[in-house]
Scaffold this active site. Sequence first.
Site, PDB file in Angstrom:
ATOM      1  CD  GLU A  86      -2.441   1.047   2.504  1.00 17.01           C
ATOM      2  OE1 GLU A  86      -3.735   1.785   2.644  1.00 17.01           O
ATOM      3  OE2 GLU A  86      -2.486   0.255   4.093  1.00 17.01           O
ATOM      4  CE  LYS A 131      -6.929   1.381   4.470  1.00 16.23           C
ATOM      5  NZ  LYS A 131      -5.913   2.213   4.314  1.00 16.23           N
ATOM      6  CB  CYS A 139      -3.791  -1.548   4.373  1.00 11.81           C
ATOM      7  SG  CYS A 139      -2.818  -1.343   6.159  1.00 11.81           S
TER       8      CYS A 139
END
Length: 511
Positions: free
Chosen positions: A266, A341, A375
């Site tokens: 990321e 995300k 993440c």
Amino acid sequence: MKIENIENIELQYLTIEDYQELKQAMIEVYTNMQSTYWEEPQIKTLIDKFPEGQVVIKINGALAGCALSLRVDYDKFDDHHTYQDITGNFTFSTHSNFGNVLYGIDVFIKPEYRGLRLGRRLYDYRKELCEKLNLRGIAFGGRIPNYHKYATQISPKEYIEKVKRKEIHDPVLNFQISNDFHPSKVMKGYIEGDAESNDFAVLLEWDNVYYKKETAKAVIKKKVVRLGLIQWQMRLYKDLEELMQQAEYFVDAVSAYRADFALFPEFFNAPLMADNNHLPESQAIRELAKYTPVIVQKFSELAISYNINIITGSFPELKDGMLYNVGYLCKRDGSTERYEKLHVTPDEAKVWGMQGGNELKTFDTDCGKIGVLICYDSEFPELSRILAAEGMDILFIPFLTDTQNGYSRVRHCAQARAIENECYVAIAGSVGNLPKVNNMDIQFAQSMVFTPCDFSFPANGIKAEATTNTEMILIADVDLDLLKDLNQFGSVRNLKDRRTDVYEVKKLQKK
């Protein structure tokens, strides 16, 4: 028969020379049924048409059991077929060398040899034959010989449920279920004259998890997939070209090991914000977002030229004036797909004004179906469960964490995702420091590949792990067929054992 009297147990193909012994055995086994044995010409036809499908077990040279099978085009029969239908009025004209299902027409063990689990050997042979011939599965009509005792009290469906719950003992059905066959249909009038089953039978099926449907395309779906994880060192670069030179170096390195996927972390391009460190953080990251189209194009070119699928990690992207954290799957066939995300961290929202995305989906690749969660998203188990329900084999998690606390959240949640979703999970992060970029000063990472925890996998669920806080690549092979085995035969089966009658996890339709 006592075990101490056994000198030899052998599985053999049935031959016509075995016929008289076979006939006598069937008479002994089927004492309560009409037409208790096959005629010799019928057995000869079976052997001539499909010799691999006809096997016997012999103990000390004497016939102890037998399994007879056909290979049929199962799509030509409906779920209410009869034994007479499936055997072509007992002529076996229904057998086809191009059939897609192995159909069991008889299996038995002589009474004096029962208790030695010989039936399991016959079923194991059928399963191996089904896999060898790349058939869709095995099917047969199973008798329920104890049903006549309960026929006036409960329906066949209720009877089957009680047998499954061990409330009723049925020697035939219990045995089939214990050998991984699942009841799929109650059939009336399947075998004429089966009074013990009250003229009912149960359609039992076994699915070949290794079945590969034939395709006209010259495409090979890989079962062993090689993953290349890039543990990226944060350092200053003078421009985008220099950063992409470093990215190409890693793509080159993992492709030299014939990796199928390269996974970047990321925000690996965060060093490019150094030139805008004089701006407010929210403005600096928007300047960084201007590089995104060029980076995606470059990665797509690398995927083609190095023959590798690249998960680009993630970077900021502006869309309709809104800032998102996104990444791209650049396939080696030249196509690209985008992922977002969904859950931005409190810091991303507060410092950068970043928005959570809305797109959650799996991606079809030449190495199975994959998912990507960036993440923080890995800490929300609902997301990966939805992807698993769509058939995901490998979950990729590019991450960026500054402290060991943050890393531990990602690491432990990622491993949980591998266990609960019966999939492989690969995580890759960045290491090092960026003193000239606000809000990105320190990094902590240890890239890893996780597996489920069962006999075919590492006991601790870790396939491979990088050295903590060191720039390096991590190469690991994962076998997709082991996941299929786990789903069907694992010590625990997290996906199959979900109580979907009590709860569900699902995506909502977009408004």
